[in-house]
Scaffold this motif. Structure first.
Motif, PDB file in Angstrom:
ATOM      1  N   LEU A   1       0.833  -1.199   0.000  1.00  0.00           N
ATOM      2  CA  LEU A   1       0.000   0.000   0.000  1.00  0.00           C
ATOM      3  C   LEU A   1       0.871   1.253   0.000  1.00  0.00           C
ATOM      4  CD1 LEU A   1      -2.698  -1.145   2.559  1.00  0.00           C
ATOM      5  CD2 LEU A   1      -3.134  -0.587   0.160  1.00  0.00           C
ATOM      6  N   ASN A   2       1.892   1.263   0.845  1.00  0.00           N
ATOM      7  CA  ASN A   2       2.797   2.415   0.917  1.00  0.00           C
ATOM      8  C   ASN A   2       3.553   2.623  -0.391  1.00  0.00           C
ATOM      9  OD1 ASN A   2       2.054   2.949   3.567  1.00  0.00           O
ATOM     10  ND2 ASN A   2       3.700   1.706   4.411  1.00  0.00           N
ATOM     11  N   LEU A   3       4.018   1.527  -1.003  1.00  0.00           N
ATOM     12  CA  LEU A   3       4.769   1.631  -2.252  1.00  0.00           C
ATOM     13  C   LEU A   3       3.931   2.190  -3.395  1.00  0.00           C
ATOM     14  CD1 LEU A   3       6.886  -1.653  -2.228  1.00  0.00           C
ATOM     15  CD2 LEU A   3       7.743   0.688  -2.148  1.00  0.00           C
ATOM     16  N   TYR A   4       2.636   2.018  -3.313  1.00  0.00           N
ATOM     17  CA  TYR A   4       1.752   2.526  -4.355  1.00  0.00           C
ATOM     18  C   TYR A   4       1.069   3.832  -3.967  1.00  0.00           C
ATOM     19  CZ  TYR A   4       2.545  -1.426  -7.362  1.00  0.00           C
ATOM     20  OH  TYR A   4       3.139  -2.336  -8.197  1.00  0.00           O
ATOM     21  N   GLY A   5       1.543   4.479  -2.915  1.00  0.00           N
ATOM     22  CA  GLY A   5       1.080   5.814  -2.582  1.00  0.00           C
ATOM     23  C   GLY A   5      -0.212   5.909  -1.795  1.00  0.00           C
ATOM     24  N   PHE A   6      -0.657   4.809  -1.196  1.00  0.00           N
ATOM     25  CA  PHE A   6      -1.839   4.870  -0.351  1.00  0.00           C
ATOM     26  C   PHE A   6      -1.468   5.526   0.974  1.00  0.00           C
ATOM     27  CE2 PHE A   6      -3.121   1.775  -3.385  1.00  0.00           C
ATOM     28  CZ  PHE A   6      -4.504   1.736  -3.370  1.00  0.00           C
ATOM     29  N   SER A   7      -2.376   6.291   1.525  1.00  0.00           N
ATOM     30  CA  SER A   7      -2.161   6.951   2.811  1.00  0.00           C
ATOM     31  C   SER A   7      -2.970   6.245   3.880  1.00  0.00           C
ATOM     32  CB  SER A   7      -2.627   8.411   2.752  1.00  0.00           C
ATOM     33  OG  SER A   7      -1.919   9.102   1.771  1.00  0.00           O
ATOM     34  N   MET A   8      -2.308   5.947   5.003  1.00  0.00           N
ATOM     35  CA  MET A   8      -3.026   5.352   6.127  1.00  0.00           C
ATOM     36  C   MET A   8      -3.776   6.473   6.846  1.00  0.00           C
ATOM     37  SD  MET A   8      -1.572   3.244   9.332  1.00  0.00           S
ATOM     38  CE  MET A   8      -2.337   1.675   9.562  1.00  0.00           C
ATOM     39  N   LEU A   9      -5.058   6.237   7.090  1.00  0.00           N
ATOM     40  CA  LEU A   9      -5.875   7.273   7.712  1.00  0.00           C
ATOM     41  C   LEU A   9      -6.047   7.067   9.204  1.00  0.00           C
ATOM     42  CD1 LEU A   9      -8.638   7.592   4.990  1.00  0.00           C
ATOM     43  CD2 LEU A   9      -6.557   8.938   5.249  1.00  0.00           C
ATOM     44  N   THR A  10      -6.352   5.855   9.617  1.00  0.00           N
ATOM     45  CA  THR A  10      -6.587   5.608  11.034  1.00  0.00           C
ATOM     46  C   THR A  10      -6.043   4.253  11.443  1.00  0.00           C
ATOM     47  OG1 THR A  10      -8.730   4.576  10.650  1.00  0.00           O
ATOM     48  CG2 THR A  10      -8.732   6.951  11.087  1.00  0.00           C
ATOM     49  N   SER A  11      -5.808   4.141  12.701  1.00  0.00           N
ATOM     50  CA  SER A  11      -5.428   2.872  13.299  1.00  0.00           C
ATOM     51  C   SER A  11      -5.969   2.893  14.711  1.00  0.00           C
ATOM     52  CB  SER A  11      -3.910   2.722  13.301  1.00  0.00           C
ATOM     53  OG  SER A  11      -3.552   1.507  13.897  1.00  0.00           O
ATOM     54  N   GLY A  12      -6.700   1.883  15.090  1.00  0.00           N
ATOM     55  CA  GLY A  12      -7.281   1.874  16.427  1.00  0.00           C
ATOM     56  C   GLY A  12      -8.339   0.808  16.571  1.00  0.00           C
ATOM     57  N   ILE A  13      -9.331   1.078  17.403  1.00  0.00           N
ATOM     58  CA  ILE A  13     -10.337   0.059  17.694  1.00  0.00           C
ATOM     59  C   ILE A  13     -11.173  -0.305  16.472  1.00  0.00           C
ATOM     60  CG2 ILE A  13     -10.513   0.602  20.155  1.00  0.00           C
ATOM     61  CD1 ILE A  13     -13.080   2.168  19.473  1.00  0.00           C
TER      62      ILE A  13
ATOM     63  N   LYS B   1      -7.922  -0.594  10.575  1.00  0.00           N
ATOM     64  CA  LYS B   1      -7.038   0.285   9.820  1.00  0.00           C
ATOM     65  C   LYS B   1      -7.740   0.708   8.535  1.00  0.00           C
ATOM     66  CE  LYS B   1      -2.973  -2.040  11.628  1.00  0.00           C
ATOM     67  NZ  LYS B   1      -2.162  -1.023  12.237  1.00  0.00           N
ATOM     68  N   SER B   2      -7.342   1.869   8.020  1.00  0.00           N
ATOM     69  CA  SER B   2      -7.936   2.327   6.770  1.00  0.00           C
ATOM     70  C   SER B   2      -6.910   3.075   5.928  1.00  0.00           C
ATOM     71  CB  SER B   2      -9.156   3.197   7.037  1.00  0.00           C
ATOM     72  OG  SER B   2      -8.817   4.327   7.796  1.00  0.00           O
ATOM     73  N   TRP B   3      -7.082   2.966   4.599  1.00  0.00           N
ATOM     74  CA  TRP B   3      -6.182   3.596   3.644  1.00  0.00           C
ATOM     75  C   TRP B   3      -6.972   4.242   2.530  1.00  0.00           C
ATOM     76  CZ3 TRP B   3      -5.397  -1.114   5.824  1.00  0.00           C
ATOM     77  CH2 TRP B   3      -4.203  -1.302   6.539  1.00  0.00           C
ATOM     78  N   LYS B   4      -6.339   5.239   1.913  1.00  0.00           N
ATOM     79  CA  LYS B   4      -6.992   5.971   0.838  1.00  0.00           C
ATOM     80  C   LYS B   4      -5.968   6.311  -0.243  1.00  0.00           C
ATOM     81  CE  LYS B   4      -9.890   9.984   0.012  1.00  0.00           C
ATOM     82  NZ  LYS B   4     -10.664  11.058   0.613  1.00  0.00           N
ATOM     83  N   HIS B   5      -6.424   6.281  -1.478  1.00  0.00           N
ATOM     84  CA  HIS B   5      -5.634   6.750  -2.619  1.00  0.00           C
ATOM     85  C   HIS B   5      -6.624   7.480  -3.536  1.00  0.00           C
ATOM     86  CE1 HIS B   5      -3.291   6.846  -6.304  1.00  0.00           C
ATOM     87  NE2 HIS B   5      -2.236   6.466  -5.612  1.00  0.00           N
ATOM     88  N   PRO B   6      -6.257   8.655  -4.058  1.00  0.00           N
ATOM     89  CA  PRO B   6      -7.206   9.413  -4.877  1.00  0.00           C
ATOM     90  C   PRO B   6      -7.706   8.661  -6.113  1.00  0.00           C
ATOM     91  CG  PRO B   6      -5.079  10.565  -4.728  1.00  0.00           C
ATOM     92  CD  PRO B   6      -4.984   9.349  -3.881  1.00  0.00           C
ATOM     93  N   SER B   7      -6.948   7.677  -6.590  1.00  0.00           N
ATOM     94  CA  SER B   7      -7.353   6.932  -7.790  1.00  0.00           C
ATOM     95  C   SER B   7      -7.833   5.517  -7.473  1.00  0.00           C
ATOM     96  CB  SER B   7      -6.190   6.873  -8.781  1.00  0.00           C
ATOM     97  OG  SER B   7      -5.899   8.160  -9.251  1.00  0.00           O
ATOM     98  N   PHE B   8      -8.173   5.265  -6.222  1.00  0.00           N
ATOM     99  CA  PHE B   8      -8.691   3.948  -5.857  1.00  0.00           C
ATOM    100  C   PHE B   8     -10.082   4.140  -5.259  1.00  0.00           C
ATOM    101  CE2 PHE B   8      -9.090  -0.014  -3.497  1.00  0.00           C
ATOM    102  CZ  PHE B   8      -8.563  -0.921  -4.400  1.00  0.00           C
ATOM    103  N   ARG B   9     -11.102   3.858  -6.083  1.00  0.00           N
ATOM    104  CA  ARG B   9     -12.489   4.083  -5.664  1.00  0.00           C
ATOM    105  C   ARG B   9     -13.370   2.917  -6.096  1.00  0.00           C
ATOM    106  NH1 ARG B   9     -13.251  10.508  -6.923  1.00  0.00           N
ATOM    107  NH2 ARG B   9     -11.614  11.146  -5.506  1.00  0.00           N
ATOM    108  N   ARG B  10     -14.339   2.636  -5.277  1.00  0.00           N
ATOM    109  CA  ARG B  10     -15.268   1.540  -5.552  1.00  0.00           C
ATOM    110  C   ARG B  10     -15.903   1.716  -6.941  1.00  0.00           C
ATOM    111  NH1 ARG B  10     -19.044   1.139  -0.964  1.00  0.00           N
ATOM    112  NH2 ARG B  10     -19.675   3.192  -1.670  1.00  0.00           N
ATOM    113  N   GLY B  11     -15.827   0.625  -7.730  1.00  0.00           N
ATOM    114  CA  GLY B  11     -16.465   0.602  -9.040  1.00  0.00           C
ATOM    115  C   GLY B  11     -15.776   1.389 -10.132  1.00  0.00           C
ATOM    116  N   GLN B  12     -14.590   1.940  -9.891  1.00  0.00           N
ATOM    117  CA  GLN B  12     -13.920   2.781 -10.887  1.00  0.00           C
ATOM    118  C   GLN B  12     -12.561   2.207 -11.293  1.00  0.00           C
ATOM    119  OE1 GLN B  12     -13.950   6.924  -9.798  1.00  0.00           O
ATOM    120  NE2 GLN B  12     -16.107   6.877  -9.274  1.00  0.00           N
TER     121      GLN B  12
END
Length: 150
Positions: free
Chosen positions: A66-78, A81-92
């Motif tokens: 995920l890190n190598l492809y530029g995804f950003s970790m948003l949260t870690s906790g209870i 974990k979650s990650w986001k990339h501007p070009s990674f979206r459901r159905g696209q």
């Protein structure tokens, strides 16, 4: 060109397939707008989902990709974990070609050269290319060195 059949897009394509086929499930899903990958239960994700799409079941390897492809970790906790990339979206799937592997830190080797025959597994330029690489760096035309302002 179908982004799902492009071999250079191996990790993003497999991740997209994982998310499209598996989410929502007990261990992984999307946020409401379909822009964030949510791993709710990492242990269940590693055990039952990840091995279907990748040749490993290690969370650290998954995070590294995920890190190598530029995804950003948003949260870690209870909530996991979650990650986001501007070009990674459901159905696209059409956005996947915008996801590029970032340069490998500390090597000075641009990503597009890393998997070619120009570099061996010890992270050193092969002798046939080393002269050209050093000459291009000295001339300021190498890809890992910026020209300094005069």
């Amino acid at each position: 060109e179908d982004p799902l059949n492009d071999a250079r897009m191996n990790f993003p394509v497999r991740l997209f397939e994982l998310m499209e086929n598996e989410a929502p499930c007990e261990s992984v899903g999307w946020d409401e707008p379909g822009e964030v990958i949510l791993v709710h239960k990492p242990s269940a994700f590693l055990e039952s989902v990840l091995p279907k799409y990748f040749n490993h079941s290690k969370f650290s390897s998954f995070q590294r990709q995920l890190n190598l492809y530029g995804f950003s970790m948003l949260t870690s906790g209870i909530n996991g974990k979650s990650w986001k990339h501007p070009s990674f979206r459901r159905g696209q799937a059409d956005l996947l070609p915008n996801i590029k592997r970032v340069a490998i830190k500390g090597t000075g080797v641009p990503t597009h050269l890393w998997n070619t025959t120009r570099y061996d597994k010890t992270n050193k330029a092969k002798p046939a290319c080393k002269k050209r690489l050093l000459a291009s760096r000295a001339a300021g035309t190498g890809t890992s060195r910026k020209k300094s302002a005069a």
